[in-house]
Motif scaffolding. Structure first.
Motif, short mmCIF file in Angstrom:
data_model
loop_
_atom_site.label_atom_id
_atom_site.label_comp_id
_atom_site.label_asym_id
_atom_site.label_seq_id
_atom_site.Cartn_x
_atom_site.Cartn_y
_atom_site.Cartn_z
N TRP A 146 -5.51 -10.30 0.25
CA TRP A 146 -5.85 -9.48 1.40
C TRP A 146 -7.26 -8.93 1.23
N ARG A 199 -7.70 -3.91 3.35
CA ARG A 199 -7.27 -2.69 2.64
C ARG A 199 -7.94 -1.44 3.22
N TYR A 251 0.83 -1.20 0.00
CA TYR A 251 0.00 0.00 0.00
C TYR A 251 0.87 1.25 0.00
N GLU A 256 -2.81 -3.58 -6.87
CA GLU A 256 -4.08 -3.37 -7.58
C GLU A 256 -4.03 -4.02 -8.96
N TRP A 302 -5.10 -7.34 -3.62
CA TRP A 302 -6.03 -6.92 -2.58
C TRP A 302 -7.23 -7.85 -2.51
#
Length: 68
Positions: free
Chosen positions: A31, A36, A4, A22, A27
């Motif tokens: 995750w 996020r 990030y 991305e 994400w």
């Protein structure tokens, strides 16, 4: 937080840059939410120098634990 942070910092200097996480779906795949969203909520204030490192990490850890 590394993906990030790096993505945000590079995107600030290179308009149109799509961060690796991305671009490659990390994400959503590795995750999923709310990870996020919590990173943005809790870590971004530290990146803007509004919250110290200890405060940001403590809040993120607590929010992640509460989200489970």
């Amino acid at each position: 937080m590394l993906f990030y942070t790096a993505g945000v910092l590079v995107a600030e200097d290179y308009p149109g840059y799509v961060p690796y996480a991305e671009q490659h779906g990390l994400w959503s795949r590795a995750w999923p939410e709310p990870i996020r969203s919590l990173i943005i909520q809790d870590w971004e204030p530290h990146m803007k120098r509004e919250v110290n490192l200890n405060g940001a990490v403590t809040k993120l850890v607590n929010d992640l634990a509460s989200s489970r």
